[in-house]
Motif scaffolding. Structure first.
Motif, PDB file in Angstrom:
ATOM      1  N   GLN A  15       0.823  -1.199   0.000  1.00  0.00           N
ATOM      2  CA  GLN A  15       0.000   0.000   0.000  1.00  0.00           C
ATOM      3  C   GLN A  15       0.862   1.255   0.000  1.00  0.00           C
ATOM      4  N   ALA A  33       0.790   4.083  -2.780  1.00  0.00           N
ATOM      5  CA  ALA A  33       0.555   5.475  -2.396  1.00  0.00           C
ATOM      6  C   ALA A  33       1.723   6.359  -2.843  1.00  0.00           C
ATOM      7  N   GLU A  47       1.415   6.856  -6.580  1.00  0.00           N
ATOM      8  CA  GLU A  47       0.350   7.800  -6.892  1.00  0.00           C
ATOM      9  C   GLU A  47       0.797   9.229  -6.588  1.00  0.00           C
ATOM     10  N   ASP A  48       1.440   9.406  -5.451  1.00  0.00           N
ATOM     11  CA  ASP A  48       1.954  10.716  -5.069  1.00  0.00           C
ATOM     12  C   ASP A  48       2.991  11.200  -6.086  1.00  0.00           C
TER      13      ASP A  48
END
Length: 175
Positions: free
Chosen positions: A3, A7, A10-11
């Protein structure tokens, strides 16, 4: 742990979009200001008709539109296109063409109307008359094309291992 990696990826994409938009905005702005002297006109849209205000507005919008690029194209439908540099370039060009239509066809006329102007103050170009309007449109189109290509290339460089380019100081590992 997976995860966190998702994340982080995505960031990274959001940062890549905003930074790509900013870098692309500089390239586009050089064309707009160099060929047409448009920065004061862009600044006038917020009530300050100066080159500095124009650059500030233009670069803010460029970064925002770079983030919008991620919001629109960071979808599973576009996974294949975002998987390589050519696809990222294609998405950047499509994005900038749509921006050109939306900003030039809707937002700019609305902003001009809000300011109480009756027309766009087209700068004097080397050849006045009918060709001046054509030259103005051609420069705007080329500037948007440059924005899209630079946005797509910077986005690829920051998100794809094979997209890395030497002048961006990022390690292409684990993207």
């Amino acid at each position: 742990m997976a995860q966190t990696n998702d994340a982080e990826r995505e960031d990274r994409r959001w940062r890549a979009g905003a930074l790509g938009g900013l870098v692309a905005g500089v390239a586009m702005g050089v064309v707009l200001h160099g060929a047409l002297g448009l920065m004061p006109t862009i600044g006038a849209l917020v009530g300050v008709e100066t080159v500095l205000a124009g650059w500030a507005v233009h670069l803010f919008n460029s970064a925002l539109f770079g983030a919008l690029f991620v919001a629109v194209f960071d979808r599973s439908f576009f996974d294949d296109l975002r998987a390589d540099v050519g696809g990222c370039l294609s998405l950047g060009v499509v994005h900038s063409a749509l921006l050109g239509v939306i900003t030039g066809g809707l937002l700019l006329p609305a902003a001009i109307a809000l300011e109480g102007a009756t027309s766009l103050p087209v700068p004097t170009l080397p050849v006045p008359g009918l060709t001046a309007s054509f030259e103005f449109g051609a420069v705007i189109a080329v500037a948007h094309l440059i924005y899209g290509l630079v946005l797509g290339r910077v986005f690829a460089a920051l998100t794809l291992a094979e997209g890395a380019i030497g002048w961006l100081p990022f390690d292409p590992v684990d993207r």
